[in-house]
Design a protein around this motif. Structure first.
Motif, mmCIF file in Angstrom:
data_model
loop_
_atom_site.group_PDB
_atom_site.id
_atom_site.type_symbol
_atom_site.label_atom_id
_atom_site.label_comp_id
_atom_site.label_asym_id
_atom_site.label_seq_id
_atom_site.Cartn_x
_atom_site.Cartn_y
_atom_site.Cartn_z
ATOM 1 N N VAL A 155 0.966 -0.724 -0.093
ATOM 2 C CA VAL A 155 -0.385 0.037 -0.047
ATOM 3 C C VAL A 155 0.600 0.911 -0.252
ATOM 4 O O VAL A 155 1.984 1.560 0.591
ATOM 5 N N VAL A 156 0.759 1.894 -0.370
ATOM 6 C CA VAL A 156 1.207 3.025 -1.063
ATOM 7 C C VAL A 156 0.440 4.222 0.663
ATOM 8 O O VAL A 156 -0.800 4.572 0.286
ATOM 9 N N ASP A 157 1.089 4.041 1.650
ATOM 10 C CA ASP A 157 0.858 5.739 2.307
ATOM 11 C C ASP A 157 -0.192 6.888 2.438
ATOM 12 O O ASP A 157 0.542 6.778 1.309
ATOM 13 N N GLY A 158 -0.938 6.536 2.595
ATOM 14 C CA GLY A 158 -2.638 7.899 2.091
ATOM 15 C C GLY A 158 -2.949 7.667 1.419
ATOM 16 O O GLY A 158 -3.816 8.685 1.167
ATOM 17 N N THR A 159 -2.861 6.135 0.741
ATOM 18 C CA THR A 159 -3.886 5.868 -0.634
ATOM 19 C C THR A 159 -5.165 5.730 -0.210
ATOM 20 O O THR A 159 -5.332 4.989 -0.851
ATOM 21 N N PHE A 160 -5.112 4.250 1.148
ATOM 22 C CA PHE A 160 -5.626 2.922 0.892
ATOM 23 C C PHE A 160 -7.239 3.520 1.817
ATOM 24 O O PHE A 160 -7.160 4.103 2.706
ATOM 25 N N CYS A 161 -7.367 2.786 1.572
ATOM 26 C CA CYS A 161 -9.934 3.243 1.908
ATOM 27 C C CYS A 161 -9.744 4.957 2.132
ATOM 28 O O CYS A 161 -10.802 4.999 3.488
ATOM 29 N N LEU A 162 -9.643 5.053 1.280
ATOM 30 C CA LEU A 162 -9.727 6.903 1.638
ATOM 31 C C LEU A 162 -11.451 6.917 0.979
ATOM 32 O O LEU A 162 -11.670 6.667 -0.079
ATOM 33 N N SER A 170 -15.183 9.097 -0.158
ATOM 34 C CA SER A 170 -15.605 9.900 -1.265
ATOM 35 C C SER A 170 -15.535 11.442 -0.360
ATOM 36 O O SER A 170 -16.604 11.321 1.088
#
Length: 120
Positions: A101-108, A110
């Protein structure tokens, strides 16, 4: 659970046995969490290509994945599910890819709201 890697499983399925694959995937919904995997979901084809399905399972590390695989081999329901797939032959091919996972991009969630101006 802090997840650092995700196992992406790409299945080529027999499109005429979609319901058999669906039952197989639903079985994993009970088995995978019990054996230590964080099940993100199974996905069936909906539109477009009709023979590709996906399963996504997250783990803290490759070592956690290996421990999960060992538990899975001793799980009676897990073995039965593998045997079901072999007997019915609805999985034609299976590929596994591991990604982090790229930190700060997972399960954000809307942030869009009704009435909000559309960006170009």
């Amino acid at each position: 659970m802090s997840t650092t890697i995700t196992c992406f499983i790409r299945y080529q399925i027999d499109p005429f046995q979609r319901e058999a694959f669906k039952a197989y995937a639903q079985n994993w919904g009970r088995i995978i969490p019990r054996c230590g995997g964080h099940l993100l979901g199974y996905f069936l084809p909906h539109e477009g290509t009709n023979d590709i399905a996906w399963g996504l399972i997250a783990f803290n590390s490759l070592a956690a994945y290996e421990a999960y695989r060992a538990r899975l081999r001793t799980d009676a329901e897990g073995r039965a599910n593998f045997e079901l797939a072999q007997a019915k032959r609805f999985i034609l091919r299976e590929e596994r890819t591991f990604a982090e996972v790229v930190d700060g991009t997972f399960c954000l969630p809307s942030t869009w709201a009704p009435g909000q101006a559309q960006g170009v």
